[in-house]
Motif scaffolding. Structure first.
Motif, PDB file in Angstrom:
ATOM      1  N   TYR A  94      -2.491  -1.604   3.466  1.00  9.72           N
ATOM      2  CA  TYR A  94      -1.254  -2.049   2.856  1.00  9.72           C
ATOM      3  C   TYR A  94      -1.135  -1.491   1.446  1.00  9.72           C
ATOM      4  O   TYR A  94      -2.132  -1.224   0.780  1.00  9.72           O
ATOM      5  N   LEU A  95       0.084  -1.339   1.008  1.00 13.29           N
ATOM      6  CA  LEU A  95       0.342  -0.935  -0.364  1.00 13.29           C
ATOM      7  C   LEU A  95       1.422  -1.842  -0.921  1.00 13.29           C
ATOM      8  O   LEU A  95       2.592  -1.736  -0.539  1.00 13.29           O
TER       9      LEU A  95
ATOM     10  N   ALA B  87      -2.954   6.046  -3.733  1.00 15.83           N
ATOM     11  CA  ALA B  87      -4.081   5.124  -3.738  1.00 15.83           C
ATOM     12  C   ALA B  87      -4.880   5.285  -2.463  1.00 15.83           C
ATOM     13  O   ALA B  87      -4.331   5.598  -1.409  1.00 15.83           O
ATOM     14  N   THR B  88      -6.177   5.070  -2.559  1.00 12.20           N
ATOM     15  CA  THR B  88      -7.046   5.079  -1.389  1.00 12.20           C
ATOM     16  C   THR B  88      -7.992   3.897  -1.461  1.00 12.20           C
ATOM     17  O   THR B  88      -8.249   3.346  -2.532  1.00 12.20           O
ATOM     18  N   ILE B  89      -8.521   3.530  -0.309  1.00 12.41           N
ATOM     19  CA  ILE B  89      -9.492   2.447  -0.233  1.00 12.41           C
ATOM     20  C   ILE B  89     -10.481   2.763   0.876  1.00 12.41           C
ATOM     21  O   ILE B  89     -10.099   3.191   1.964  1.00 12.41           O
ATOM     22  N   THR B  90     -11.755   2.578   0.591  1.00 12.66           N
ATOM     23  CA  THR B  90     -12.786   2.804   1.589  1.00 12.66           C
ATOM     24  C   THR B  90     -12.972   1.553   2.421  1.00 12.66           C
ATOM     25  O   THR B  90     -12.488   0.475   2.090  1.00 12.66           O
ATOM     26  N   THR B  91     -13.694   1.709   3.522  1.00 14.01           N
ATOM     27  CA  THR B  91     -13.983   0.559   4.366  1.00 14.01           C
ATOM     28  C   THR B  91     -14.745  -0.502   3.586  1.00 14.01           C
ATOM     29  O   THR B  91     -14.577  -1.699   3.828  1.00 14.01           O
TER      30      THR B  91
ATOM     31  N   PHE C 170       0.772  -0.939  -8.494  1.00 10.84           N
ATOM     32  CA  PHE C 170       0.531  -0.903  -7.057  1.00 10.84           C
ATOM     33  C   PHE C 170      -0.845  -1.471  -6.749  1.00 10.84           C
ATOM     34  O   PHE C 170      -1.792  -1.306  -7.531  1.00 10.84           O
ATOM     35  N   THR C 171      -0.969  -2.109  -5.601  1.00  7.89           N
ATOM     36  CA  THR C 171      -2.240  -2.629  -5.143  1.00  7.89           C
ATOM     37  C   THR C 171      -2.453  -2.241  -3.688  1.00  7.89           C
ATOM     38  O   THR C 171      -1.605  -2.524  -2.841  1.00  7.89           O
ATOM     39  N   ILE C 172      -3.570  -1.596  -3.419  1.00  7.19           N
ATOM     40  CA  ILE C 172      -3.899  -1.224  -2.051  1.00  7.19           C
ATOM     41  C   ILE C 172      -4.898  -2.225  -1.495  1.00  7.19           C
ATOM     42  O   ILE C 172      -5.792  -2.698  -2.204  1.00  7.19           O
ATOM     43  N   SER C 173      -4.745  -2.556  -0.238  1.00 10.07           N
ATOM     44  CA  SER C 173      -5.656  -3.471   0.426  1.00 10.07           C
ATOM     45  C   SER C 173      -5.805  -3.050   1.883  1.00 10.07           C
ATOM     46  O   SER C 173      -5.043  -2.218   2.368  1.00 10.07           O
TER      47      SER C 173
ATOM     48  N   THR D  47     -11.645   1.288  -4.382  1.00  7.91           N
ATOM     49  CA  THR D  47     -10.274   1.765  -4.506  1.00  7.91           C
ATOM     50  C   THR D  47     -10.155   2.870  -5.539  1.00  7.91           C
ATOM     51  O   THR D  47     -10.962   2.980  -6.463  1.00  7.91           O
ATOM     52  N   ASN D  48      -9.123   3.671  -5.372  1.00  8.57           N
ATOM     53  CA  ASN D  48      -8.804   4.742  -6.294  1.00  8.57           C
ATOM     54  C   ASN D  48      -7.291   4.825  -6.407  1.00  8.57           C
ATOM     55  O   ASN D  48      -6.599   4.867  -5.387  1.00  8.57           O
ATOM     56  N   TYR D  49      -6.781   4.848  -7.637  1.00  9.44           N
ATOM     57  CA  TYR D  49      -5.350   4.888  -7.879  1.00  9.44           C
ATOM     58  C   TYR D  49      -4.963   6.060  -8.756  1.00  9.44           C
ATOM     59  O   TYR D  49      -5.706   6.454  -9.657  1.00  9.44           O
TER      60      TYR D  49
END
Length: 116
Positions: A79-80, A49-53, A67-70, A57-59
């Motif tokens: 966080y994951l 997973a990725t997250i931009t500023t 899963f949840t990215i933050s 998000t991309n999973y």
């Protein structure tokens, strides 16, 4: 110049949960994206997973819905939250950060083990 430190890995039974954290020693402005990759024994490293500023998000398909990215931009931390873990999630999880005009950086990895 930039260091990423992961924490939160460990051993958890199938169906359980873990929360990974990664703190970057960089200013908020320079980080364009952060995320997680993983590598199981004998397997290639893959995106989790990725997250931009900005919060996009991309999973990976294999973790969507589980899963949840933050992120906390002020703390330069990602966080994951990993729920409904299964043995296929067993891998070394690597924190990733992209810094504007500086490129990609990687953490040392943290082990996640889900016994079968």
């Amino acid at each position: 110049q930039v260091q990423l430190v992961e924490s939160g890995g460990g051993l958890v039974q199938a169906g359980g949960s873990l929360r990974l954290s990664c703190a970057a020693s960089a200013n908020t402005v320079s980080i364009t994206a952060m995320g997680w990759y993983r590598q199981a024994p004998g397997k290639q490293r893959e995106l989790v997973a990725t997250i931009t500023t900005g919060g996009s998000t991309n999973y990976a398909n294999s973790v969507k819905g589980r899963f949840t990215i933050s992120r906390d931009n002020a703390k330069n931390t990602v966080y994951l939250q990993m729920n409904s873990l299964n043995p296929e999630d067993t891998a070394v999880y690597y924190c990733y950060a992209n810094l504007f005009l500086r490129g990609d950086y990687w953490g040392q990895g943290t082990q996640v083990t889900v016994p079968s």
